[in-house]
Write a protein that holds these residues in place. Structure first.
Motif, short mmCIF file in Angstrom:
data_model
loop_
_atom_site.label_atom_id
_atom_site.label_comp_id
_atom_site.label_asym_id
_atom_site.label_seq_id
_atom_site.Cartn_x
_atom_site.Cartn_y
_atom_site.Cartn_z
N ALA A 72 0.80 -1.23 0.00
CA ALA A 72 0.00 0.00 0.00
C ALA A 72 0.84 1.28 0.00
N PRO A 73 1.86 1.42 0.85
CA PRO A 73 2.66 2.66 0.82
C PRO A 73 3.30 2.91 -0.55
N ALA A 74 3.80 1.85 -1.17
CA ALA A 74 4.40 2.00 -2.50
C ALA A 74 3.36 2.44 -3.52
N GLY A 120 -2.98 12.25 8.29
CA GLY A 120 -3.78 12.00 7.09
C GLY A 120 -3.14 10.96 6.18
N ALA A 121 -1.81 11.06 6.02
CA ALA A 121 -1.10 10.10 5.18
C ALA A 121 -1.16 8.69 5.78
N LEU A 122 -0.98 8.61 7.09
CA LEU A 122 -1.05 7.30 7.75
C LEU A 122 -2.45 6.72 7.66
N THR A 123 -3.45 7.58 7.83
CA THR A 123 -4.84 7.10 7.74
C THR A 123 -5.14 6.56 6.34
N ALA A 124 -4.71 7.30 5.32
CA ALA A 124 -4.92 6.85 3.94
C ALA A 124 -4.23 5.52 3.69
N LEU A 161 -3.43 3.17 5.95
CA LEU A 161 -4.12 2.10 6.67
C LEU A 161 -5.42 1.71 5.99
N ILE A 162 -6.16 2.71 5.50
CA ILE A 162 -7.42 2.41 4.81
C ILE A 162 -7.15 1.61 3.54
#
Length: 231
Positions: A51-53, A86-90, A92-93
């Motif tokens: 997901a992060p990538a 916000g970035a972490l929430t996105a 994780l979602i």
């Protein structure tokens, strides 16, 4: 898995093969050798880790306050915190969505088998064959001459397992031609014919190493092919 004519064909092939050898042949067709329940979750986990990538490739960035703007330290800290949160929430979602989506798709039977690495499927088929060899008492023939011809349809795999009395004399490589003939016919949609051909070839090999004793050659195992439905 087989129709009545194919079952009769295989049964006749087993009887003909055993007439020329002291070996005992046993045929099994399994719809599958494992349910591979862990496969969807493995791929789902890998998808979630990606997901992060995915977000980076999509151009999602964390915006931080301009260092030269008239921000107080408290305002700048709060803005950075909101951006990171916000970035972490996105992330994780997206991870949760990817995990659920891949796991759901992978839970479908054909997809689950397709997603499983070939080496794993081959290993499961071999293990299933070995378990059946013992469970069906093929190791308890009088001269330890039981031979299992096994087909696992979902894995597109075939195995020939011989008891110690035969394995001590016949190398596993001698069964390769019989397995190749079986696989070729099975791929063409002629599983019954392929199994009958393999039985005949195995019978010829056994006939050379363990010829029949016409005065004493009992039939110790059933001749009919065993069909095991999906788990």
């Amino acid at each position: 898995m087989l129709n009545d004519d194919e079952r009769a064909q295989v049964k006749a092939a087993v009887r003909a093969a055993e007439a020329q050898t002291r070996g005992e042949l046993y045929c099994v067709i399994a719809a599958e050798s494992s349910d591979y329940r862990e496969t969807p979750f493995l791929w789902a986990g890998l998808a979630a880790l990606a997901a992060p990538a995915i977000l980076l490739v999509a151009g999602v960035q964390v915006s931080v306050p301009d260092a030269f703007a008239p921000w107080t330290a408290a305002q700048a800290g709060a803005a950075v915190e909101r951006a990171v949160r916000g970035a972490l929430t996105a992330t994780l979602i997206l991870q949760a969505v990817l995990f659920v989506l891949v796991a759901a798709i992978g839970s479908l039977g054909p997809v689950r088998v397709f997603m499983t690495p070939r080496s794993v499927k081959k290993d499961r088929a071999r293990r299933h064959a070995e378990e059946l060899f013992l469970a069906r008492n093929l190791h308890q023939t009088r001269e330890r001459t039981g031979v299992l011809i096994f087909v696992s349809e979902a894995e597109h795999a075939a195995e020939i397992i011989a008891d110690e009395g035969i394995a001590a004399v016949v190398d596993q490589s001698e069964w390769d031609a019989a397995i190749a003939a079986l696989v070729t016919e099975a791929k063409a949609g002629r599983l019954g014919e392929g199994l009958a051909r393999a039985v005949g070839m195995v019978g010829e090999i056994l006939g050379r190493h363990f010829p029949a004793d016409q005065a004493d050659n009992p039939n110790e195992l059933p001749d009919a092919v065993v069909e095991i439905p999906r788990l």
